[in-house]
Design a protein around this motif. Structure first.
Motif, PDB file in Angstrom:
ATOM      1  N   ARG A   1      20.289 -20.439  15.217  1.00  0.00           N
ATOM      2  CA  ARG A   1      20.506 -21.841  15.549  1.00  0.00           C
ATOM      3  C   ARG A   1      19.208 -22.463  16.055  1.00  0.00           C
ATOM      4  O   ARG A   1      18.510 -21.880  16.880  1.00  0.00           O
ATOM      5  CB  ARG A   1      21.599 -21.967  16.598  1.00  0.00           C
ATOM      6  CG  ARG A   1      22.961 -22.150  15.953  1.00  0.00           C
ATOM      7  CD  ARG A   1      24.022 -22.141  17.000  1.00  0.00           C
ATOM      8  NE  ARG A   1      24.153 -20.803  17.582  1.00  0.00           N
ATOM      9  CZ  ARG A   1      24.885 -20.558  18.650  1.00  0.00           C
ATOM     10  NH1 ARG A   1      25.500 -21.512  19.244  1.00  0.00           N
ATOM     11  NH2 ARG A   1      24.975 -19.330  19.099  1.00  0.00           N
ATOM     12  N   ILE A   2      18.891 -23.629  15.557  1.00  0.00           N
ATOM     13  CA  ILE A   2      17.696 -24.354  15.978  1.00  0.00           C
ATOM     14  C   ILE A   2      18.174 -25.650  16.613  1.00  0.00           C
ATOM     15  O   ILE A   2      19.051 -26.315  16.066  1.00  0.00           O
ATOM     16  CB  ILE A   2      16.786 -24.656  14.781  1.00  0.00           C
ATOM     17  CG1 ILE A   2      16.508 -23.372  14.006  1.00  0.00           C
ATOM     18  CG2 ILE A   2      15.481 -25.260  15.230  1.00  0.00           C
ATOM     19  CD1 ILE A   2      15.812 -23.598  12.698  1.00  0.00           C
ATOM     20  N   PRO A   3      17.634 -25.999  17.781  1.00  0.00           N
ATOM     21  CA  PRO A   3      18.075 -27.254  18.412  1.00  0.00           C
ATOM     22  C   PRO A   3      17.773 -28.454  17.535  1.00  0.00           C
ATOM     23  O   PRO A   3      16.772 -28.481  16.807  1.00  0.00           O
ATOM     24  CB  PRO A   3      17.251 -27.299  19.707  1.00  0.00           C
ATOM     25  CG  PRO A   3      16.800 -25.913  19.931  1.00  0.00           C
ATOM     26  CD  PRO A   3      16.701 -25.256  18.617  1.00  0.00           C
ATOM     27  N   GLN A   4      18.664 -29.466  17.627  1.00  0.00           N
ATOM     28  CA  GLN A   4      18.515 -30.599  16.713  1.00  0.00           C
ATOM     29  C   GLN A   4      17.241 -31.389  16.976  1.00  0.00           C
ATOM     30  O   GLN A   4      16.614 -31.890  16.034  1.00  0.00           O
ATOM     31  CB  GLN A   4      19.729 -31.503  16.847  1.00  0.00           C
ATOM     32  CG  GLN A   4      20.948 -30.897  16.192  1.00  0.00           C
ATOM     33  CD  GLN A   4      22.165 -31.754  16.356  1.00  0.00           C
ATOM     34  OE1 GLN A   4      22.081 -32.839  16.893  1.00  0.00           O
ATOM     35  NE2 GLN A   4      23.288 -31.255  15.906  1.00  0.00           N
ATOM     36  N   GLY A   5      16.837 -31.469  18.255  1.00  0.00           N
ATOM     37  CA  GLY A   5      15.589 -32.162  18.532  1.00  0.00           C
ATOM     38  C   GLY A   5      14.405 -31.493  17.874  1.00  0.00           C
ATOM     39  O   GLY A   5      13.525 -32.146  17.302  1.00  0.00           O
TER      40      GLY A   5
ATOM     41  N   ASN B   1      29.629 -19.467  14.794  1.00  0.00           N
ATOM     42  CA  ASN B   1      29.190 -19.868  16.116  1.00  0.00           C
ATOM     43  C   ASN B   1      28.531 -18.763  16.910  1.00  0.00           C
ATOM     44  O   ASN B   1      28.065 -18.990  18.006  1.00  0.00           O
ATOM     45  CB  ASN B   1      30.408 -20.355  16.904  1.00  0.00           C
ATOM     46  CG  ASN B   1      30.306 -21.827  17.153  1.00  0.00           C
ATOM     47  OD1 ASN B   1      29.224 -22.368  17.082  1.00  0.00           O
ATOM     48  ND2 ASN B   1      31.418 -22.446  17.446  1.00  0.00           N
ATOM     49  N   ARG B   2      28.552 -17.559  16.356  1.00  0.00           N
ATOM     50  CA  ARG B   2      28.166 -16.439  17.205  1.00  0.00           C
ATOM     51  C   ARG B   2      26.663 -16.359  17.397  1.00  0.00           C
ATOM     52  O   ARG B   2      25.888 -17.081  16.805  1.00  0.00           O
ATOM     53  CB  ARG B   2      28.683 -15.135  16.598  1.00  0.00           C
ATOM     54  CG  ARG B   2      30.065 -14.833  17.065  1.00  0.00           C
ATOM     55  CD  ARG B   2      30.686 -13.806  16.201  1.00  0.00           C
ATOM     56  NE  ARG B   2      30.934 -14.328  14.884  1.00  0.00           N
ATOM     57  CZ  ARG B   2      31.328 -13.573  13.880  1.00  0.00           C
ATOM     58  NH1 ARG B   2      31.492 -12.302  14.058  1.00  0.00           N
ATOM     59  NH2 ARG B   2      31.553 -14.105  12.709  1.00  0.00           N
TER      60      ARG B   2
ATOM     61  N   VAL C   1      23.124 -17.842   6.670  1.00  0.00           N
ATOM     62  CA  VAL C   1      23.337 -17.200   7.973  1.00  0.00           C
ATOM     63  C   VAL C   1      24.371 -17.968   8.776  1.00  0.00           C
ATOM     64  O   VAL C   1      25.253 -17.389   9.410  1.00  0.00           O
ATOM     65  CB  VAL C   1      22.006 -17.114   8.745  1.00  0.00           C
ATOM     66  CG1 VAL C   1      22.241 -16.527  10.104  1.00  0.00           C
ATOM     67  CG2 VAL C   1      21.031 -16.284   7.994  1.00  0.00           C
ATOM     68  N   ARG C   2      24.273 -19.308   8.733  1.00  0.00           N
ATOM     69  CA  ARG C   2      25.245 -20.097   9.502  1.00  0.00           C
ATOM     70  C   ARG C   2      26.663 -19.912   8.981  1.00  0.00           C
ATOM     71  O   ARG C   2      27.606 -19.761   9.745  1.00  0.00           O
ATOM     72  CB  ARG C   2      24.875 -21.568   9.432  1.00  0.00           C
ATOM     73  CG  ARG C   2      23.866 -21.942  10.458  1.00  0.00           C
ATOM     74  CD  ARG C   2      22.917 -22.933   9.880  1.00  0.00           C
ATOM     75  NE  ARG C   2      21.619 -22.723  10.477  1.00  0.00           N
ATOM     76  CZ  ARG C   2      21.209 -23.393  11.513  1.00  0.00           C
ATOM     77  NH1 ARG C   2      21.962 -24.315  12.023  1.00  0.00           N
ATOM     78  NH2 ARG C   2      20.043 -23.143  12.045  1.00  0.00           N
TER      79      ARG C   2
ATOM     80  N   TYR D   1      23.354 -30.168   7.532  1.00  0.00           N
ATOM     81  CA  TYR D   1      24.464 -29.216   7.675  1.00  0.00           C
ATOM     82  C   TYR D   1      24.961 -29.170   9.114  1.00  0.00           C
ATOM     83  O   TYR D   1      26.166 -29.191   9.370  1.00  0.00           O
ATOM     84  CB  TYR D   1      24.031 -27.825   7.222  1.00  0.00           C
ATOM     85  CG  TYR D   1      25.099 -26.803   7.444  1.00  0.00           C
ATOM     86  CD1 TYR D   1      26.121 -26.639   6.533  1.00  0.00           C
ATOM     87  CD2 TYR D   1      25.105 -26.027   8.589  1.00  0.00           C
ATOM     88  CE1 TYR D   1      27.120 -25.730   6.743  1.00  0.00           C
ATOM     89  CE2 TYR D   1      26.102 -25.115   8.812  1.00  0.00           C
ATOM     90  CZ  TYR D   1      27.106 -24.971   7.888  1.00  0.00           C
ATOM     91  OH  TYR D   1      28.088 -24.085   8.113  1.00  0.00           O
ATOM     92  N   ASP D   2      24.016 -29.118  10.058  1.00  0.00           N
ATOM     93  CA  ASP D   2      24.430 -29.014  11.457  1.00  0.00           C
ATOM     94  C   ASP D   2      25.227 -30.239  11.893  1.00  0.00           C
ATOM     95  O   ASP D   2      26.207 -30.134  12.627  1.00  0.00           O
ATOM     96  CB  ASP D   2      23.205 -28.845  12.350  1.00  0.00           C
ATOM     97  CG  ASP D   2      22.754 -27.409  12.375  1.00  0.00           C
ATOM     98  OD1 ASP D   2      23.459 -26.582  11.764  1.00  0.00           O
ATOM     99  OD2 ASP D   2      21.723 -27.110  12.979  1.00  0.00           O
ATOM    100  N   LEU D   3      24.793 -31.407  11.428  1.00  0.00           N
ATOM    101  CA  LEU D   3      25.501 -32.621  11.853  1.00  0.00           C
ATOM    102  C   LEU D   3      26.875 -32.704  11.202  1.00  0.00           C
ATOM    103  O   LEU D   3      27.829 -33.189  11.813  1.00  0.00           O
ATOM    104  CB  LEU D   3      24.686 -33.854  11.492  1.00  0.00           C
ATOM    105  CG  LEU D   3      23.452 -34.081  12.364  1.00  0.00           C
ATOM    106  CD1 LEU D   3      22.695 -35.277  11.875  1.00  0.00           C
ATOM    107  CD2 LEU D   3      23.847 -34.249  13.798  1.00  0.00           C
TER     108      LEU D   3
END
Lengths: 100, 151
Positions: B66-70, B60-61, B54-55, B142-144
């Motif tokens: 999206r899940i917050p990193q915390g 970015n849309r 999905v990402r 992946y997010d980082l």
């Protein structure tokens, strides 16, 4: 039924050999992707149909059919994305004589 | 995906067809962990692959799950905690670490009361912990790596 399955498997393998040949011999990116996406999808379809014919109506056949559905969807979509990205980054299709 | 290479076909196939099926298959692999090929790590990798698809598709849309990193870090810690809970519970009940034979499960199936029933359930608890940990950590990596423009 078993002989029909054998015929399907041999046909599928023939299509895969043609795919490999096209991947080596065709001149540029677009025609190579064309070879891979079309004839390899058909080859895998025939191969799995042959395996289904060998297996009969069991759970394993259902799994083969699921693999078939996923390959038949994912392979053309991947080829579509590759060619689209190549075209939009400026890769020109091959022509027989180079135009200055 | 970069706006320049966007494609309606990709969006339809990835979001409507592939991602829900991949998530369902991942949960199937998780539930078969202790009985047949499968397990928590594999199921976590499969579900994380669905989230990463999905990402990659949406970039970015909105709607990119999206899940917050915390929250991801919390999820990984909760997975580790579930694993430790499954490991220490037999210690409290008077057995070795990760030896589930005395966990009281009488409702599970026709093998109720036998040690293998309790062992199967104990392994399943641990698999769930591994599942959450692997999903959270893979998505976080992946997010980082890819998300310098995201935040």
């Amino acid at each position: 039924m078993s002989i029909a399955g054998d015929v399907f498997i041999v046909l599928g393998l023939a299509f895969m050999v043609i795919t490999a040949l096209g991947l080596v011999r065709l001149p540029d990116f677009f025609s190579r992707v064309h070879a891979v996406s079309k004839s390899e999808t058909l080859g895998i379809t025939l191969l799995l149909l042959g395996l289904i014919l060998h297996e009969g109506a069991t759970l394993l056949s259902l799994k083969f059919a699921l693999i078939l559905v996923f390959v038949a969807i994912a392979n053309p979509v991947g080829a579509h994305l590759l060619t689209r990205a190549a075209l939009r980054t400026g890769q020109m299709p091959w022509r027989k004589e180079e135009r200055g | 995906m970069n706006e320049r290479y966007d494609s309606v076909i990709l969006h339809f196939i990835a979001r409507v067809f592939l991602v829900p099926l991949i998530i369902v298959f991942g949960i199937y692999v998780l539930l078969h962990g202790e009985l047949s090929p499968g397990g928590g790590f594999q199921a976590g990798a499969i579900v994380a692959a669905a989230l990463l698809l999905v990402r990659l598709t949406l970039g970015n849309r909105q709607g990119a799950l999206r899940i917050p990193q915390g929250l991801l870090i919390w999820l990984a810690c909760i997975g580790l905690g579930v694993y430790m809970f499954g490991g220490i519970l037999p210690l409290i009940l008077g057995d070795n670490f990760l030896d589930y034979a005395r966990i009281p499960v009488e409702w599970y199936n026709q093998f109720a009361g036998e040690p293998r029933t309790a062992r199967s359930m104990g392994i399943f608890i641990i698999e769930v912990g591994v599942f959450f940990g692997v999903v959270a950590v893979l998505v976080l990596i992946y997010d980082l790596l890819a998300g310098s423009s995201r935040q």
